[in-house]
Design a protein around this motif. Sequence first.
Motif, PDB file in Angstrom:
ATOM      1  N   UNK A 205      39.247  31.874  55.102  1.00 52.22           N
ATOM      2  CA  UNK A 205      37.792  31.912  54.916  1.00 52.22           C
ATOM      3  C   UNK A 205      37.409  32.981  53.904  1.00 52.22           C
ATOM      4  N   UNK A 206      38.028  34.149  54.001  1.00 55.39           N
ATOM      5  CA  UNK A 206      37.752  35.219  53.051  1.00 55.39           C
ATOM      6  C   UNK A 206      38.233  34.844  51.651  1.00 55.39           C
ATOM      7  N   UNK A 207      39.370  34.189  51.588  1.00 52.11           N
ATOM      8  CA  UNK A 207      39.900  33.734  50.295  1.00 52.11           C
ATOM      9  C   UNK A 207      38.917  32.803  49.595  1.00 52.11           C
ATOM     10  N   UNK A 208      38.417  31.816  50.322  1.00 56.04           N
ATOM     11  CA  UNK A 208      37.478  30.862  49.724  1.00 56.04           C
ATOM     12  C   UNK A 208      36.195  31.559  49.287  1.00 56.04           C
ATOM     13  N   UNK A 209      35.723  32.488  50.091  1.00 56.95           N
ATOM     14  CA  UNK A 209      34.501  33.221  49.748  1.00 56.95           C
ATOM     15  C   UNK A 209      34.715  34.095  48.520  1.00 56.95           C
ATOM     16  N   UNK A 210      35.875  34.735  48.445  1.00 56.10           N
ATOM     17  CA  UNK A 210      36.209  35.563  47.285  1.00 56.10           C
ATOM     18  C   UNK A 210      36.197  34.739  46.004  1.00 56.10           C
ATOM     19  N   UNK A 211      36.875  33.601  46.035  1.00 53.85           N
ATOM     20  CA  UNK A 211      36.999  32.772  44.830  1.00 53.85           C
ATOM     21  C   UNK A 211      35.649  32.170  44.443  1.00 53.85           C
ATOM     22  N   UNK A 212      34.935  31.610  45.398  1.00 48.76           N
ATOM     23  CA  UNK A 212      33.663  30.962  45.074  1.00 48.76           C
ATOM     24  C   UNK A 212      32.612  31.965  44.598  1.00 48.76           C
ATOM     25  N   UNK A 213      32.586  33.113  45.233  1.00 49.59           N
ATOM     26  CA  UNK A 213      31.623  34.131  44.806  1.00 49.59           C
ATOM     27  C   UNK A 213      31.941  34.621  43.403  1.00 49.59           C
ATOM     28  N   UNK A 214      33.214  34.804  43.116  1.00 51.80           N
ATOM     29  CA  UNK A 214      33.627  35.277  41.791  1.00 51.80           C
ATOM     30  C   UNK A 214      33.306  34.257  40.702  1.00 51.80           C
ATOM     31  N   UNK A 215      33.442  32.971  41.026  1.00 55.36           N
ATOM     32  CA  UNK A 215      33.184  31.920  40.038  1.00 55.36           C
ATOM     33  C   UNK A 215      31.712  31.524  39.965  1.00 55.36           C
ATOM     34  N   UNK A 216      30.887  32.077  40.840  1.00 59.96           N
ATOM     35  CA  UNK A 216      29.492  31.632  40.892  1.00 59.96           C
ATOM     36  C   UNK A 216      28.721  31.960  39.619  1.00 59.96           C
ATOM     37  N   UNK A 217      29.189  32.945  38.875  1.00 68.75           N
ATOM     38  CA  UNK A 217      28.603  33.251  37.557  1.00 68.75           C
ATOM     39  C   UNK A 217      29.753  33.339  36.566  1.00 68.75           C
ATOM     40  N   UNK A 218      30.143  32.187  36.050  1.00 65.92           N
ATOM     41  CA  UNK A 218      31.375  32.084  35.265  1.00 65.92           C
ATOM     42  C   UNK A 218      31.402  33.011  34.051  1.00 65.92           C
ATOM     43  N   UNK A 223      34.093  42.718  37.043  1.00 62.64           N
ATOM     44  CA  UNK A 223      33.456  43.933  37.553  1.00 62.64           C
ATOM     45  C   UNK A 223      32.042  43.656  38.042  1.00 62.64           C
ATOM     46  N   UNK A 224      31.358  42.705  37.421  1.00 63.86           N
ATOM     47  CA  UNK A 224      30.008  42.347  37.857  1.00 63.86           C
ATOM     48  C   UNK A 224      30.016  41.556  39.165  1.00 63.86           C
ATOM     49  N   UNK A 225      31.185  40.979  39.489  1.00 65.29           N
ATOM     50  CA  UNK A 225      31.286  40.216  40.737  1.00 65.29           C
ATOM     51  C   UNK A 225      31.385  41.137  41.941  1.00 65.29           C
ATOM     52  N   UNK A 226      31.801  42.390  41.705  1.00 64.60           N
ATOM     53  CA  UNK A 226      32.012  43.312  42.823  1.00 64.60           C
ATOM     54  C   UNK A 226      30.729  43.574  43.598  1.00 64.60           C
ATOM     55  N   UNK A 227      29.598  43.614  42.902  1.00 64.83           N
ATOM     56  CA  UNK A 227      28.324  43.849  43.586  1.00 64.83           C
ATOM     57  C   UNK A 227      28.014  42.718  44.556  1.00 64.83           C
ATOM     58  N   UNK A 228      28.295  41.492  44.150  1.00 64.47           N
ATOM     59  CA  UNK A 228      28.039  40.355  45.035  1.00 64.47           C
ATOM     60  C   UNK A 228      28.984  40.379  46.236  1.00 64.47           C
ATOM     61  N   UNK A 238      32.978  48.082  48.355  1.00 60.33           N
ATOM     62  CA  UNK A 238      33.175  47.766  46.944  1.00 60.33           C
ATOM     63  C   UNK A 238      34.372  48.511  46.374  1.00 60.33           C
ATOM     64  N   UNK A 239      34.537  49.777  46.765  1.00 58.64           N
ATOM     65  CA  UNK A 239      35.655  50.575  46.248  1.00 58.64           C
ATOM     66  C   UNK A 239      36.997  50.011  46.713  1.00 58.64           C
ATOM     67  N   UNK A 240      37.066  49.555  47.958  1.00 62.11           N
ATOM     68  CA  UNK A 240      38.308  48.973  48.473  1.00 62.11           C
ATOM     69  C   UNK A 240      38.671  47.704  47.710  1.00 62.11           C
ATOM     70  N   UNK A 241      37.660  46.886  47.434  1.00 63.18           N
ATOM     71  CA  UNK A 241      37.906  45.653  46.678  1.00 63.18           C
ATOM     72  C   UNK A 241      38.346  46.001  45.255  1.00 63.18           C
TER      73      UNK A 241
END
Length: 274
Positions: A205-218, A223-228, A238-241
């Motif tokens: 579930x976390x994997x899918x959320x990571x990938x989809x959130x990262x691709x949501x603004x192609x 680095x801009x994906x970290x805020x989301x 955010x620092x851990x990620x």
Amino acid sequence: MRSFLAKRKLAPRRRWGQNFLINRGAREKLISHLEIVPGQKIWEIGAGLGAMSEMILDRGAQLTVFEIDSAYCDWLNEYLRGREICVLEGDVMKNWRAQRDKHKIDRILGNLPYNVASATISALIENRCLTPINIFVVQEEMCERIISKPGLKTYSSFSVLCQTGAIINDIGRLSPGSFYPRPRVNSRMILMRPAEPYGRIEDPAQFRLLVRTSFSSRRKILSNCLDRLDSLTKFPTKESVKEAFHAEKINLRQRPEAISPGQWVTLSNRIAKS
């Protein structure tokens, strides 16, 4: 085909992407790749007039078909009366869970319209419902998205999901003339087998959320994906990620489409353990 449909007062509906596979050689190829053994339980998504259904039943399988059009359901129940078939009217996405829970499924075959193909395949992968052999007929553009490589315009979160959840084989192209009515584009036949080719995903579930959130603004860099990601409760700080990206030697100034499926898996697993 035209006269038969007219006699039955049937017509392919564009809104449901109904294009019947009239190429018998292609149907035989699909059946061959299913490797049917008598007694197996098979799902067919979008049975239409039942040409593929009849071929599956002739090989001794028990068939459940999902057909959204009530008129075609009536025809299938009439045409295949007395055979080992269950015709379910309605959207497969609303019915498949209940059917999956009733019994083990051995094979899935689907001639999928473009507007439902990605959602259907995604649901089957995410819910671990892929059978040992799954064959889908999809538009060529959809096939390109499924098998796309990093860096290409067609590479997306859907590509990553498919390639980390299955072994995928492109088993052939179908021209518009293979269908009635003729679509405007080529189609492709793909075979998918469930697998984890890049290793086990610790938290799917976390994997899918990571990938989809990262691709949501192609067009944005990672680095801009970290805020989301930081705003989602499923993720650590955010620092851990950020540390996980650095540990995997992934440059945060890259865009998501530059990251390979294998890198997404190792990154996700590192985050899951943080």
